[in-house]
Design a protein around this motif. Structure first.
Motif, PDB file in Angstrom:
ATOM      1  N   LEU A 118     -19.061  -1.047 -75.401  1.00  0.00           N
ATOM      2  CA  LEU A 118     -17.711  -1.578 -75.632  1.00  0.00           C
ATOM      3  C   LEU A 118     -16.843  -0.598 -76.421  1.00  0.00           C
ATOM      4  N   ASP A 119     -17.421   0.033 -77.444  1.00  0.00           N
ATOM      5  CA  ASP A 119     -16.640   0.988 -78.239  1.00  0.00           C
ATOM      6  C   ASP A 119     -16.252   2.205 -77.402  1.00  0.00           C
ATOM      7  N   ASP A 120     -17.150   2.685 -76.556  1.00  0.00           N
ATOM      8  CA  ASP A 120     -16.810   3.829 -75.707  1.00  0.00           C
ATOM      9  C   ASP A 120     -15.690   3.469 -74.733  1.00  0.00           C
ATOM     10  N   LEU A 121     -15.728   2.262 -74.182  1.00  0.00           N
ATOM     11  CA  LEU A 121     -14.638   1.818 -73.307  1.00  0.00           C
ATOM     12  C   LEU A 121     -13.318   1.754 -74.080  1.00  0.00           C
ATOM     13  N   TYR A 122     -13.385   1.269 -75.310  1.00  0.00           N
ATOM     14  CA  TYR A 122     -12.191   1.223 -76.161  1.00  0.00           C
ATOM     15  C   TYR A 122     -11.631   2.630 -76.375  1.00  0.00           C
ATOM     16  N   TYR A 155     -17.161  10.154 -72.698  1.00  0.00           N
ATOM     17  CA  TYR A 155     -17.567   8.812 -73.110  1.00  0.00           C
ATOM     18  C   TYR A 155     -18.259   8.056 -71.982  1.00  0.00           C
ATOM     19  N   ALA A 156     -17.929   8.361 -70.731  1.00  0.00           N
ATOM     20  CA  ALA A 156     -18.652   7.753 -69.598  1.00  0.00           C
ATOM     21  C   ALA A 156     -20.112   8.210 -69.623  1.00  0.00           C
ATOM     22  N   ALA A 157     -20.332   9.465 -69.983  1.00  0.00           N
ATOM     23  CA  ALA A 157     -21.714   9.960 -70.098  1.00  0.00           C
ATOM     24  C   ALA A 157     -22.465   9.198 -71.190  1.00  0.00           C
ATOM     25  N   PHE A 158     -21.787   8.950 -72.310  1.00  0.00           N
ATOM     26  CA  PHE A 158     -22.424   8.169 -73.375  1.00  0.00           C
ATOM     27  C   PHE A 158     -22.667   6.726 -72.942  1.00  0.00           C
ATOM     28  N   ILE A 159     -21.774   6.171 -72.146  1.00  0.00           N
ATOM     29  CA  ILE A 159     -21.998   4.813 -71.635  1.00  0.00           C
ATOM     30  C   ILE A 159     -23.270   4.768 -70.803  1.00  0.00           C
ATOM     31  N   VAL A 160     -23.493   5.787 -69.988  1.00  0.00           N
ATOM     32  CA  VAL A 160     -24.727   5.850 -69.192  1.00  0.00           C
ATOM     33  C   VAL A 160     -25.947   5.894 -70.111  1.00  0.00           C
ATOM     34  N   VAL A 161     -25.879   6.695 -71.172  1.00  0.00           N
ATOM     35  CA  VAL A 161     -26.987   6.763 -72.130  1.00  0.00           C
ATOM     36  C   VAL A 161     -27.213   5.401 -72.775  1.00  0.00           C
ATOM     37  N   HIS A 162     -26.148   4.733 -73.197  1.00  0.00           N
ATOM     38  CA  HIS A 162     -26.277   3.399 -73.793  1.00  0.00           C
ATOM     39  C   HIS A 162     -26.912   2.417 -72.811  1.00  0.00           C
ATOM     40  N   LEU A 163     -26.495   2.465 -71.561  1.00  0.00           N
ATOM     41  CA  LEU A 163     -27.055   1.547 -70.558  1.00  0.00           C
ATOM     42  C   LEU A 163     -28.529   1.818 -70.297  1.00  0.00           C
ATOM     43  N   ILE A 164     -28.935   3.077 -70.341  1.00  0.00           N
ATOM     44  CA  ILE A 164     -30.364   3.412 -70.197  1.00  0.00           C
ATOM     45  C   ILE A 164     -31.150   2.854 -71.378  1.00  0.00           C
ATOM     46  N   ILE A 165     -30.616   3.025 -72.586  1.00  0.00           N
ATOM     47  CA  ILE A 165     -31.284   2.486 -73.776  1.00  0.00           C
ATOM     48  C   ILE A 165     -31.380   0.966 -73.681  1.00  0.00           C
ATOM     49  N   ILE A 166     -30.302   0.324 -73.251  1.00  0.00           N
ATOM     50  CA  ILE A 166     -30.300  -1.137 -73.116  1.00  0.00           C
ATOM     51  C   ILE A 166     -31.343  -1.573 -72.094  1.00  0.00           C
ATOM     52  N   ALA A 167     -31.332  -0.973 -70.914  1.00  0.00           N
ATOM     53  CA  ALA A 167     -32.251  -1.386 -69.847  1.00  0.00           C
ATOM     54  C   ALA A 167     -33.709  -1.179 -70.246  1.00  0.00           C
ATOM     55  N   THR A 168     -34.018  -0.036 -70.838  1.00  0.00           N
ATOM     56  CA  THR A 168     -35.409   0.205 -71.242  1.00  0.00           C
ATOM     57  C   THR A 168     -35.805  -0.679 -72.416  1.00  0.00           C
TER      58      THR A 168
END
Length: 138
Positions: free
Chosen positions: A97-101, A112-125
């Motif tokens: 959410l912060d990266d989207l902001y 920031y899109a690259a960081f969103i991908v990293v966050h989503l990987i952390i979330i999924a795992t």
């Protein structure tokens, strides 16, 4: 339980790496952090850099706290399962959410899109590892 153990270790190690990088900017080289001010079309002066660094410092220390606690939790992941869910939620709120902001505010969409991908990987795992512990408990 080994999945969550390793998730805590990798997550904690990643956060410690981020903490070291951010604390370097906060404590030793504020100009590195101040360079992001120009990206947001803000005036870059010693005073604005110092204000930005002072505002950024809680984030840097938070990374340190989360990283060290995640490594601590890896010693007994079943006991700290709630912390895993908290970290997952923080990845969504404090990460995605912060990266989207920030993208909406004009910061680098690609970065920031690259960081969103990293966050989503952390979330999924993290969800995968935490659910495996919950399944073992049943």
């Amino acid at each position: 339980m080994k999945k969550l153990t390793w998730w805590f270790r990798i997550f904690g190690g990643f956060y410690l790496l981020l903490a070291v990088m951010n604390l370097y900017g906060v404590l030793l080289n504020p100009a590195i952090l101040g360079s992001t001010l120009g990206e947001a079309s803000l005036p870059v002066t010693p005073d604005t850099i110092q204000a930005f660094v002072d505002g950024w410092s809680p984030f840097a220390f938070e990374l340190l706290g989360i990283g060290t606690f995640a490594l601590w939790a890896s010693r007994n992941p079943r006991r700290y399962l709630g912390a895993a869910w908290l970290f997952i939620w923080l990845e969504f709120t404090h990460g995605v959410l912060d990266d989207l902001y920030l993208i909406a505010r004009g910061y680098s969409a690609i970065g920031y899109a690259a960081f969103i991908v990293v966050h989503l990987i952390i979330i999924a795992t993290g969800v995968w590892a935490a659910r495996s512990v919950e399944a073992e408990a049943r």
